[in-house]
Design a protein around this motif. Structure first.
Motif: not given
Length: 158
Positions: A30-31, A139, A22, A55, A27-28
Motif C-alpha cells: 500500500s505504500t 493505505r 497489521r 520502516w 503495508h509495503q
C-alpha cells in the motif's frame, strides 16, 4: 500535537480487516509510492503486541527510517503503535475496529508532533497533516479493496 481522525467502512469481517491492518506485507504494497520497506524487527507477516518494525521509506524526497512498537493489542478491537525512533518528535497511531451493521468500521487516530518547535507546528499546519492524511487514506483504501475483493471472490489474500 497534531491529530488525524479517519473512519473507513469495510464490507468484511472484523477479524479479517484487523489482520489486514497489521500485515507488514500489505503495508509495503500500500505504500509502494514511497518505497516503504520493513528492514528490521518484524519484516513480514502479522505484527503482534510488543513487536517492533523499522520502516525505510522516501518521504519528501529523503529516505528516512522509522521504528514503531505495538504497545497495546486487543484482538480484533484495537492496536496501538508508537514511534521508538524516527523523524517525528513523537508519534502514536491508534487502530480501532468495530462491527456496525455487519460491516467493519476502521478508525485511525494518528497523533504526531514534529521537531523544531514553532517551525514544526507551522509545517504541520501548512503541509504535513495533509500529506499524512493522504498517506493514511491510500493505505486504508488498499485494506478496503483487498478485504472486499476477498469477500466477493471467497479467497483470503494478504
Amino acid at each position: 500535537m497534531s491529530t488525524i481522525y479517519l473512519n473507513t467502512v469495510v464490507n468484511a469481517d472484523i477479524h479479517y480487516v484487523f489482520d489486514l491492518a497489521r500485515s507488514i506485507d500489505l503495508h509495503q504494497q500500500s505504500t509502494s509510492k514511497s518505497h516503504e520497506k520493513a528492514i528490521a524487527g518484524r519484516t513480514s507477516g502479522l505484527i503482534e503486541e510488543n513487536e517492533t518494525v523499522t520502516w525505510r521509506a522516501k518521504h519528501l524526497g529523503v529516505y528516512q527510517n522509522l521504528t514503531t512498537k505495538i504497545v497495546s493489542m486487543e484482538k480484533p478491537v484495537q492496536f496501538i503503535d508508537v514511534m521508538q525512533k524516527g523523524a517525528f518528535r513523537s508519534m502514536r497511531h491508534q487502530h480501532i475496529f468495530k462491527t456496525v451493521n455487519g460491516k467493519t468500521l476502521m478508525t485511525d487516530i494518528f497523533e504526531f508532533e514534529s521537531p523544531l518547535g514553532i517551525i514544526g507546528k507551522l509545517f504541520n499546519a501548512v503541509f504535513l497533516t495533509g500529506y499524512l492524511r493522504k498517506f493514511l487514506l491510500q493505505r486504508n483504501e488498499m485494506i478496503k479493496t483487498v478485504a472486499e475483493s476477498s469477500v466477493r471472490d471467497g479467497i483470503a489474500v494478504f
